[in-house]
Scaffold this motif. Structure first.
Motif, PDB file in Angstrom:
ATOM      1  N   ILE A 220       0.840  -1.208   0.000  1.00  0.00           N
ATOM      2  CA  ILE A 220       0.000   0.000   0.000  1.00  0.00           C
ATOM      3  C   ILE A 220       0.871   1.253   0.000  1.00  0.00           C
ATOM      4  CG2 ILE A 220      -1.731   1.316   1.281  1.00  0.00           C
ATOM      5  CD1 ILE A 220      -2.809  -1.303   2.362  1.00  0.00           C
ATOM      6  N   ILE A 221       1.961   1.233   0.777  1.00  0.00           N
ATOM      7  CA  ILE A 221       2.860   2.391   0.842  1.00  0.00           C
ATOM      8  C   ILE A 221       3.476   2.677  -0.519  1.00  0.00           C
ATOM      9  CG2 ILE A 221       5.125   3.109   1.725  1.00  0.00           C
ATOM     10  CD1 ILE A 221       4.315   1.874   4.412  1.00  0.00           C
ATOM     11  N   VAL A 222       3.906   1.628  -1.226  1.00  0.00           N
ATOM     12  CA  VAL A 222       4.550   1.792  -2.536  1.00  0.00           C
ATOM     13  C   VAL A 222       3.572   2.333  -3.571  1.00  0.00           C
ATOM     14  CG1 VAL A 222       5.588   0.513  -4.465  1.00  0.00           C
ATOM     15  CG2 VAL A 222       6.332   0.064  -2.132  1.00  0.00           C
ATOM     16  N   PHE A 378      13.762   1.927   3.596  1.00  0.00           N
ATOM     17  CA  PHE A 378      14.246   2.106   2.230  1.00  0.00           C
ATOM     18  C   PHE A 378      13.153   1.836   1.202  1.00  0.00           C
ATOM     19  CE2 PHE A 378      18.302   1.517   4.496  1.00  0.00           C
ATOM     20  CZ  PHE A 378      18.931   2.682   4.077  1.00  0.00           C
ATOM     21  N   THR A 379      12.195   0.973   1.526  1.00  0.00           N
ATOM     22  CA  THR A 379      11.035   0.800   0.636  1.00  0.00           C
ATOM     23  C   THR A 379      10.239   2.090   0.558  1.00  0.00           C
ATOM     24  OG1 THR A 379      10.874  -1.553   1.199  1.00  0.00           O
ATOM     25  CG2 THR A 379       8.934  -0.528   0.210  1.00  0.00           C
ATOM     26  N   LEU A 380       9.963   2.701   1.720  1.00  0.00           N
ATOM     27  CA  LEU A 380       9.244   3.978   1.763  1.00  0.00           C
ATOM     28  C   LEU A 380      10.018   5.073   1.034  1.00  0.00           C
ATOM     29  CD1 LEU A 380       7.005   5.881   2.966  1.00  0.00           C
ATOM     30  CD2 LEU A 380       8.530   6.170   4.941  1.00  0.00           C
ATOM     31  N   LEU A 384       9.066   6.929  -2.653  1.00  0.00           N
ATOM     32  CA  LEU A 384       8.736   8.353  -2.668  1.00  0.00           C
ATOM     33  C   LEU A 384       9.694   9.142  -3.553  1.00  0.00           C
ATOM     34  CD1 LEU A 384       7.864   8.948   1.106  1.00  0.00           C
ATOM     35  CD2 LEU A 384       6.277   8.799  -0.814  1.00  0.00           C
ATOM     36  N   ILE A 385      10.961   8.746  -3.603  1.00  0.00           N
ATOM     37  CA  ILE A 385      11.928   9.405  -4.492  1.00  0.00           C
ATOM     38  C   ILE A 385      11.558   9.159  -5.949  1.00  0.00           C
ATOM     39  CG2 ILE A 385      14.322   9.330  -5.301  1.00  0.00           C
ATOM     40  CD1 ILE A 385      15.139   8.853  -2.357  1.00  0.00           C
ATOM     41  N   LEU A 386      11.171   7.926  -6.272  1.00  0.00           N
ATOM     42  CA  LEU A 386      10.772   7.601  -7.645  1.00  0.00           C
ATOM     43  C   LEU A 386       9.515   8.354  -8.066  1.00  0.00           C
ATOM     44  CD1 LEU A 386      11.435   3.738  -7.676  1.00  0.00           C
ATOM     45  CD2 LEU A 386      12.809   5.541  -8.736  1.00  0.00           C
ATOM     46  N   LYS A 387       8.657   8.678  -7.087  1.00  0.00           N
ATOM     47  CA  LYS A 387       7.435   9.458  -7.383  1.00  0.00           C
ATOM     48  C   LYS A 387       7.695  10.967  -7.355  1.00  0.00           C
ATOM     49  CE  LYS A 387       4.606   5.981  -5.046  1.00  0.00           C
ATOM     50  NZ  LYS A 387       3.827   5.712  -3.808  1.00  0.00           N
ATOM     51  N   LYS A 392      16.145  13.415  -3.308  1.00  0.00           N
ATOM     52  CA  LYS A 392      17.001  12.245  -3.091  1.00  0.00           C
ATOM     53  C   LYS A 392      17.774  12.336  -1.773  1.00  0.00           C
ATOM     54  CE  LYS A 392      17.604  11.267  -8.015  1.00  0.00           C
ATOM     55  NZ  LYS A 392      18.579  11.178  -9.137  1.00  0.00           N
ATOM     56  N   MET A 393      18.186  13.561  -1.415  1.00  0.00           N
ATOM     57  CA  MET A 393      18.987  13.737  -0.203  1.00  0.00           C
ATOM     58  C   MET A 393      18.201  13.418   1.069  1.00  0.00           C
ATOM     59  SD  MET A 393      22.009  14.489  -1.148  1.00  0.00           S
ATOM     60  CE  MET A 393      22.745  15.110   0.360  1.00  0.00           C
ATOM     61  N   ALA A 394      16.874  13.370   0.964  1.00  0.00           N
ATOM     62  CA  ALA A 394      16.040  13.099   2.148  1.00  0.00           C
ATOM     63  C   ALA A 394      16.316  11.719   2.722  1.00  0.00           C
ATOM     64  CB  ALA A 394      14.564  13.236   1.795  1.00  0.00           C
ATOM     65  N   ILE A 395      16.831  10.821   1.894  1.00  0.00           N
ATOM     66  CA  ILE A 395      17.102   9.456   2.365  1.00  0.00           C
ATOM     67  C   ILE A 395      18.201   9.441   3.430  1.00  0.00           C
ATOM     68  CG2 ILE A 395      18.932   8.784   0.737  1.00  0.00           C
ATOM     69  CD1 ILE A 395      17.364   6.131   0.351  1.00  0.00           C
TER      70      ILE A 395
END
Length: 426
Positions: A220-222, A378-380, A384-387, A392-395
């Protein structure tokens, strides 16, 4: 006689001053971190009044309040674990006091007085640190958000921390009465185990359900947008990861232990690994909950500077306090590790081998916790980066939980090494 016990308590306090200083540092740090979080929570610049008619705003306020309550609970746990450790290292003197005919009331006076002195000094240290650290923190926040953020040093946050302090004293007095009254003298003399060991029962259906909840929550998150609705799948992930770490993994490990061809040293390591997970049950839940909830809150408000910096600092503080509680719990366990050392020594292992296998237990525990959290984080983050929902730096906020966990593991293994050497000399 009470006066004599009072004088002896003061003398004993100064005799054990080095251990007491460590306790003072723990308690004053917990109070300071709590005060800093409450100061941010009550600040109207960082937390502008929410629209009471807006349902989303209501849930945001509820989540913030929940985080504050969880942090208070963790602070209480930190103090209680510290007191348990204090009980552990001073159990022999309590046993001797019982043998020499002191009444339970006199022993309670002795031990409670020690703790009260520590807490009073801790509160004074906290007050001094609060005067220095709080203005510095808010200057840093002001610089980051480009707004002037002020706070009142002895305002509502300080008074609430004071109330928490008195609540902590009541909890500690209860813990001390229970410990002194219920613990047999023989256990006190040899060093009582403050927290018992327990192997959890097996339930295959629940263990499969935890895995399915995690998978469904991640799915659901993805496939969803970065909105408050993600709280529901987040809850499924919390239940799933917590259940996998506390039930599924121990079941798999127990299956390995039952194999006939398992080596003696691996048997000891895996059994102790299960014991650590069982003893850390509440802390595992807190760690999973905090490290799953806080990144989501940070990502949701990444473009709202006030909320963003507040949640980042809360995440840092909660991880610091949580990892230190884990360190305290492992310190309690280290006192009882002579049994493991003796088992390995009986099997013919030398000092270096014993040290290596003891470290493996800690590494397995921290690795289990890290992987469980990392799967969700990392899934979350990657989804979110791909969307393009977050940069990217938020990771890099993963460092907030990786760095404290790594430091605690390194320090714990260093202490284990010293513990093994100390055991050998004795």
């Amino acid at each position: 006689r009470e006066i004599a016990m009072f004088n002896f308590s003061i003398q004993y306090f100064f005799k054990e001053i080095r251990k007491n200083i460590m306790m003072i540092g723990v308690v004053s740090s917990a109070l300071l971190l709590l005060s800093l979080i409450l100061n941010m929570f009550y600040n109207t610049v960082l937390n502008p009044p929410l629209n009471t008619n807006d349902l989303a705003a209501f849930y945001v306020g509820l989540l913030r309040f929940t985080i504050i309550m969880l942090f208070m609970l963790m602070c209480i746990y930190l103090v209680i674990y510290s007191i348990n450790y204090y009980n552990k290292v001073h159990s022999r003197i309590l046993g001797l006091l019982k043998i020499f005919g002191n009444t339970t009331y006199e022993i309670v006076i002795f031990f409670t007085l020690q703790i009260v002195i520590i807490l009073l000094i801790s509160f004074l240290v906290f007050t001094l640190l609060n005067i220095v650290v709080t203005p510095l923190l808010f200057k840093l926040i002001s610089y980051y958000i480009k707004k002037t953020v002020t706070t009142i040093l002895f305002g509502k946050a300080y008074l609430d921390t004071l109330a928490f302090f008195f609540l902590t004293i009541l909890v500690i007095i209860f813990v001390e009465f229970r410990y002194i009254i219920q613990t047999p003298t023989t256990h006190l003399i040899k060093g009582d185990e403050v927290i018992s060991y327990r192997i959890k029962s097996k339930n295959l259906f629940k263990e499969i359900l935890y895995f399915l909840l995690l998978c469904y929550g991640l799915f659901i998150i993805v496939t969803s947008k970065l909105e408050l609705d993600l709280v529901v799948p987040l809850s499924l992930c919390v239940i799933g990861i917590n259940g996998i770490i506390k039930f599924t993994i121990p079941r798999i490990v127990q299956t390995v232990i039952l194999q006939k061809n398992i080596s003696g040293e691996l048997l000891v390591v895996l059994k102790n690994y299960i014991f650590i997970i069982n003893q850390m049950g509440v802390l595992v839940f807190f760690s999973v909950l905090i490290n799953l909830v806080m990144p989501l809150m940070i990502y949701m408000y990444i473009n709202k500077v006030g909320f963003f910096i507040e949640f980042v600092l809360m995440y840092i503080f909660t991880n610091l306090i949580l990892n230190y509680i884990i360190y305290q719990r492992l310190s309690i366990r280290r006192i009882d590790n002579k049994k493991s050392y003796n088992k390995l020594y009986t099997l013919g292992y030398d000092l270096k081998s014993i040290e290596k296998y003891v470290k493996k237990e800690n590494i397995l525990f921290f690795l289990t916790l890290f992987i469980g959290i990392a799967v969700y984080f990392f899934t979350l983050s990657i989804s979110l980066i791909l969307k393009n929902a977050i940069p990217k730096m938020a990771i890099l906020i993963c460092l907030i939980y990786i760095i404290p966990m790594s430091v605690i593991l390194i320090v714990t293994n260093y202490k284990e090494r010293r513990s093994v050497l100390s055991w050998k000399k004795s």
